[in-house]
Design a protein around this motif. Structure first.
Motif, PDB file in Angstrom:
ATOM      1  N   GLN A   1      -5.749  -8.732   6.376  1.00 31.40           N
ATOM      2  CA  GLN A   1      -5.475  -8.285   5.006  1.00 31.40           C
ATOM      3  C   GLN A   1      -6.777  -8.200   4.198  1.00 31.40           C
ATOM      4  O   GLN A   1      -7.014  -7.229   3.477  1.00 31.40           O
ATOM      5  N   ALA A   2      -7.633  -9.225   4.361  1.00 33.63           N
ATOM      6  CA  ALA A   2      -8.919  -9.232   3.654  1.00 33.63           C
ATOM      7  C   ALA A   2      -9.774  -8.058   4.126  1.00 33.63           C
ATOM      8  O   ALA A   2     -10.427  -7.378   3.326  1.00 33.63           O
ATOM      9  N   LEU A   3      -9.741  -7.815   5.414  1.00 35.62           N
ATOM     10  CA  LEU A   3     -10.492  -6.702   6.005  1.00 35.62           C
ATOM     11  C   LEU A   3     -10.051  -5.363   5.405  1.00 35.62           C
ATOM     12  O   LEU A   3     -10.874  -4.521   5.036  1.00 35.62           O
ATOM     13  N   GLU A   4      -8.740  -5.191   5.293  1.00 35.51           N
ATOM     14  CA  GLU A   4      -8.210  -3.926   4.781  1.00 35.51           C
ATOM     15  C   GLU A   4      -8.500  -3.762   3.293  1.00 35.51           C
ATOM     16  O   GLU A   4      -8.488  -2.654   2.782  1.00 35.51           O
TER      17      GLU A   4
ATOM     18  N   GLU B   1      -5.397   7.014  -4.786  1.00 41.41           N
ATOM     19  CA  GLU B   1      -4.189   6.627  -5.523  1.00 41.41           C
ATOM     20  C   GLU B   1      -4.082   5.111  -5.691  1.00 41.41           C
ATOM     21  O   GLU B   1      -3.562   4.622  -6.687  1.00 41.41           O
ATOM     22  N   SER B   2      -4.581   4.383  -4.700  1.00 46.61           N
ATOM     23  CA  SER B   2      -4.420   2.926  -4.770  1.00 46.61           C
ATOM     24  C   SER B   2      -5.499   2.257  -5.607  1.00 46.61           C
ATOM     25  O   SER B   2      -5.270   1.184  -6.158  1.00 46.61           O
ATOM     26  N   GLY B   3      -6.658   2.880  -5.704  1.00 48.81           N
ATOM     27  CA  GLY B   3      -7.751   2.174  -6.373  1.00 48.81           C
ATOM     28  C   GLY B   3      -8.320   2.851  -7.593  1.00 48.81           C
ATOM     29  O   GLY B   3      -8.686   2.192  -8.561  1.00 48.81           O
ATOM     30  N   LEU B   4      -8.388   4.168  -7.557  1.00 51.22           N
ATOM     31  CA  LEU B   4      -9.107   4.865  -8.623  1.00 51.22           C
ATOM     32  C   LEU B   4      -8.218   5.299  -9.772  1.00 51.22           C
ATOM     33  O   LEU B   4      -8.705   5.770 -10.780  1.00 51.22           O
ATOM     34  N   MET B   5      -6.914   5.150  -9.601  1.00 56.49           N
ATOM     35  CA  MET B   5      -6.023   5.609 -10.665  1.00 56.49           C
ATOM     36  C   MET B   5      -5.405   4.411 -11.371  1.00 56.49           C
ATOM     37  O   MET B   5      -4.268   4.433 -11.778  1.00 56.49           O
ATOM     38  N   ASP B   6      -6.182   3.352 -11.447  1.00 56.07           N
ATOM     39  CA  ASP B   6      -5.634   2.137 -12.038  1.00 56.07           C
ATOM     40  C   ASP B   6      -6.675   1.481 -12.945  1.00 56.07           C
ATOM     41  O   ASP B   6      -7.189   0.413 -12.647  1.00 56.07           O
TER      42      ASP B   6
ATOM     43  N   ASN C   1     -15.543  -0.819  -5.737  1.00 54.43           N
ATOM     44  CA  ASN C   1     -15.194  -0.753  -4.317  1.00 54.43           C
ATOM     45  C   ASN C   1     -14.305   0.456  -4.027  1.00 54.43           C
ATOM     46  O   ASN C   1     -14.503   1.146  -3.025  1.00 54.43           O
ATOM     47  N   ALA C   2     -13.350   0.712  -4.918  1.00 54.33           N
ATOM     48  CA  ALA C   2     -12.455   1.854  -4.704  1.00 54.33           C
ATOM     49  C   ALA C   2     -13.258   3.144  -4.630  1.00 54.33           C
ATOM     50  O   ALA C   2     -13.045   3.978  -3.739  1.00 54.33           O
TER      51      ALA C   2
ATOM     52  N   HIS D   1     -12.684  -3.106   3.339  1.00 56.22           N
ATOM     53  CA  HIS D   1     -13.095  -1.940   4.126  1.00 56.22           C
ATOM     54  C   HIS D   1     -11.923  -0.972   4.293  1.00 56.22           C
ATOM     55  O   HIS D   1     -11.582  -0.560   5.403  1.00 56.22           O
ATOM     56  N   ALA D   2     -11.332  -0.633   3.148  1.00 60.04           N
ATOM     57  CA  ALA D   2     -10.102   0.162   3.162  1.00 60.04           C
ATOM     58  C   ALA D   2     -10.289   1.536   3.800  1.00 60.04           C
ATOM     59  O   ALA D   2      -9.331   2.127   4.288  1.00 60.04           O
ATOM     60  N   ARG D   3     -11.489   2.053   3.782  1.00 53.83           N
ATOM     61  CA  ARG D   3     -11.676   3.427   4.261  1.00 53.83           C
ATOM     62  C   ARG D   3     -11.307   3.596   5.726  1.00 53.83           C
ATOM     63  O   ARG D   3     -11.008   4.703   6.178  1.00 53.83           O
ATOM     64  N   TYR D   4     -11.351   2.501   6.495  1.00 50.50           N
ATOM     65  CA  TYR D   4     -10.971   2.602   7.901  1.00 50.50           C
ATOM     66  C   TYR D   4      -9.462   2.753   8.072  1.00 50.50           C
ATOM     67  O   TYR D   4      -8.988   3.108   9.144  1.00 50.50           O
ATOM     68  N   PHE D   5      -8.731   2.436   7.025  1.00 49.04           N
ATOM     69  CA  PHE D   5      -7.284   2.329   7.181  1.00 49.04           C
ATOM     70  C   PHE D   5      -6.483   3.308   6.328  1.00 49.04           C
ATOM     71  O   PHE D   5      -5.280   3.414   6.499  1.00 49.04           O
ATOM     72  N   ARG D   6      -7.146   4.000   5.422  1.00 50.24           N
ATOM     73  CA  ARG D   6      -6.401   4.873   4.513  1.00 50.24           C
ATOM     74  C   ARG D   6      -7.061   6.237   4.371  1.00 50.24           C
ATOM     75  O   ARG D   6      -8.275   6.353   4.535  1.00 50.24           O
TER      76      ARG D   6
END
Lengths: 81, 270
Positions: free
Chosen positions: A55-58, A73-78, B153-154, A61-66
């Protein structure tokens, strides 16, 4: 702390993750062998990441998974109201 | 590769290895094995740093730079050697925090790590990338600790994913191979990259304004508290005044004629 071997195809976004638990040396050896095997494929990234959990990895380093869309949508629109 | 990690190469050997890897020819297997020895040694140092951070409530994700990115960086930066490359070993902390809290976390890191230095990429972004890096030196070798807010980070994650698709060179400000090719929704690749550069600046502005707004809110709260205190003190003063006034009325009540004596006006004799 767990060691994860990731084999990631930059073009397709496909990622193969192997959890080695606390066996860092084994993860590093396998990474090196896999990296040698993928030498002629520049689009393939072979990396070992160490994290407290998958979970910490995702998260870090979310780019490997999304996809780009999912990441945006998950990070930049909030930024809040 | 041997089963047990070989000892780290001498600095001279590492320097020469970097020079060979920089050449345009594909690296030899022998050089890749040497580089692996360097990376294994860095990996042990990185583990020490990651554990230290974890033990102090700062979980992070560690990674060693891949062979390809090391070689690419050497070729991109002719004056850089393996020994001066600061991010062969790195670890990343991401937290939902504002910039003041980010500064606080960096201060904590500086207190935990010896011989560390700060590289603030918020004020001086690297092609849109913003974060604060703390470069720790363990056993003489650098370990880069990336400290990112959620928004920083996003942006970085999306941009790296974008770079995977349109070309890794956008991370270094280099021109795209096919800038006018459509990426999505009728937008060209160059337009998308330009958009993300603008978005990085917008995020920077938002983060700066969040801190400024919080400071103003804090000042207003402090002023409101002072206002309430002042109102309370005014009320106390009025109560005392009224008590004194009541006493005065009592006093004048007892000596009424004295208080009501008529005023006498005289003209100064010439």
């Amino acid at each position: 702390m767990s060691y994860f071997l990731l084999v990631y195809d930059r073009m397709t976004g496909a990622v193969d993750v192997t959890d080695y638990g606390d066996q860092r040396d084994r993860a590093m050896r396998d990474r090196f062998q896999r990296e040698l095997a993928e030498r002629t494929r520049p689009e393939v990234e072979v990396v070992v990441l160490s994290a407290a959990s998958r979970q910490a990895l995702e998260s870090t380093h979310a780019r490997y998974f999304r996809s780009v869309r999912e990441l945006a949508e998950s990070g930049l629109m909030d930024v809040g109201p | 590769m041997p089963d047990q990690p070989a000892p780290l190469l001498s600095r001279s050997q590492i320097r020469k290895l970097g020079s060979r890897l920089r050449k345009p020819d594909p690296p030899t297997v022998e050089d890749l094995e040497l580089l692996e020895r360097v990376r294994v040694a860095y990996g042990q140092i990185l583990d020490d740093v990651v554990r230290t951070l974890f033990d102090h409530g700062l979980p992070s994700t560690g990674r060693l730079k891949t062979t390809r990115t090391i070689v690419e960086k050497l070729r991109r930066n002719p004056s850089m050697g393996l020994l001066t490359m600061q991010d062969i070993a790195g670890t990343r902390i991401v937290a939902e925090m504002d910039r003041d809290e980010q500064d606080g976390m960096v201060e904590r890191l500086m207190g935990l790590l010896q011989n560390a230095e700060i590289v603030d990429r918020r004020a001086n972004p690297s092609f849109g990338y913003r974060a604060v890096h703390v470069i720790a030196r363990e056993q003489g070798y650098p370990v880069e600790i990336q400290v990112r807010t959620g928004l920083q980070n996003a942006w970085a994650q999306v941009f790296e994913r974008l770079a995977d698709v349109v070309g890794r060179q956008i991370r270094y400000g280099e021109p795209l191979d096919d800038p006018d090719e459509e990426f999505a929704g009728g937008l060209t690749r160059q337009r998308i990259v330009d958009f993300f550069m603008g978005l990085s600046e917008a995020i920077d502005l938002v983060e700066a304004r969040i801190v400024m707004t919080k400071k103003i809110e804090h000042q207003i709260e402090e002023h409101m508290r002072q206002l309430q205190d002042a109102k309370g003190q005014l009320q106390d003063a009025k109560d005392k005044f009224r008590a004194a006034e009541a006493e005065l009325r009592d006093f004048f009540g007892q000596f009424g004629p004295l208080a009501q004596a008529p005023a006498t006006f005289r003209r100064q004799p010439e």
